[in-house]
Design a protein around this motif. Sequence first.
Motif, short mmCIF file in Angstrom:
data_model
loop_
_atom_site.label_atom_id
_atom_site.label_comp_id
_atom_site.label_asym_id
_atom_site.label_seq_id
_atom_site.Cartn_x
_atom_site.Cartn_y
_atom_site.Cartn_z
N ARG A 125 51.06 30.95 42.67
CA ARG A 125 50.45 30.98 41.33
C ARG A 125 48.95 31.25 41.44
N GLY A 126 48.30 30.62 42.40
CA GLY A 126 46.88 30.86 42.62
C GLY A 126 46.61 32.31 43.01
N GLN A 127 47.47 32.86 43.87
CA GLN A 127 47.33 34.26 44.26
C GLN A 127 47.53 35.18 43.06
N LEU A 128 48.51 34.88 42.23
CA LEU A 128 48.75 35.69 41.04
C LEU A 128 47.53 35.70 40.14
N VAL A 129 46.94 34.54 39.92
CA VAL A 129 45.73 34.44 39.09
C VAL A 129 44.60 35.25 39.71
N THR A 132 45.37 39.10 39.55
CA THR A 132 45.31 39.60 38.17
C THR A 132 43.86 39.64 37.69
N THR A 133 43.10 38.61 38.01
CA THR A 133 41.69 38.58 37.61
C THR A 133 40.92 39.74 38.24
N ARG A 134 41.20 40.05 39.50
CA ARG A 134 40.53 41.19 40.16
C ARG A 134 40.86 42.50 39.47
N VAL A 135 42.12 42.71 39.13
CA VAL A 135 42.53 43.94 38.45
C VAL A 135 41.84 44.02 37.09
N LEU A 136 41.87 42.94 36.33
CA LEU A 136 41.24 42.93 35.01
C LEU A 136 39.74 43.19 35.10
N ALA A 137 39.07 42.54 36.05
CA ALA A 137 37.63 42.71 36.20
C ALA A 137 37.26 44.13 36.61
N ALA A 138 38.12 44.76 37.41
CA ALA A 138 37.84 46.14 37.82
C ALA A 138 37.95 47.09 36.63
N TYR A 139 38.86 46.77 35.71
CA TYR A 139 39.05 47.61 34.53
C TYR A 139 37.96 47.35 33.50
N ASP A 140 37.66 46.09 33.26
CA ASP A 140 36.66 45.70 32.26
C ASP A 140 36.09 44.36 32.69
N PRO A 141 34.86 44.32 33.19
CA PRO A 141 34.28 43.08 33.71
C PRO A 141 34.33 41.91 32.73
N SER A 142 34.32 42.18 31.43
CA SER A 142 34.35 41.08 30.47
C SER A 142 35.69 40.36 30.48
#
Length: 147
Positions: A125-129, A132-142
């Motif tokens: 679960r920690g790895q998933l978070v 996912t956070t890395r992918v989201l931040a790469a797309y849009d830092p906000s």
Amino acid sequence: MATTMGLGVAAALVRTSHLVQRVFGEVARAHGLPPQQLQLLCVLVRGPVGMTELGRLMHLERSTMTGLVDRVEKRRLVTRVSDPTDRRACVVRLSDEGSRLAVAAHDEVTTRLESMTEVLDPGERGQLVAMTTRVLAAYDPSWAAPR
């Protein structure tokens, strides 16, 4: 394209998106709202937001955003107030009723999604978070910051 481990990453993300949308839609309907209106309320949980920013966050054109806010305002779930930094603009904020509804629905969505990940051990679960956070931040830092 499938991998030897099952779904390809794009298909897995699309299916995950559909699952999240389905949960969100079910919760919205249980609270007597269309999903897009509930999404607006959930965006406003953190505080008032200007119309331009709301349009950006929800990926809606100005006229569509205005119509959405009009409908939710008619239900007395939000109010428009003058923007303290720009007299020509307004910000949208939750009414007391809108805030209660948004918090209850957000908690319900969160609880349902969290329970779906119980098939994973805590490390997974920690790895998933983290991933996912890395992918989201790469797309849009906000998006890296919690909403």
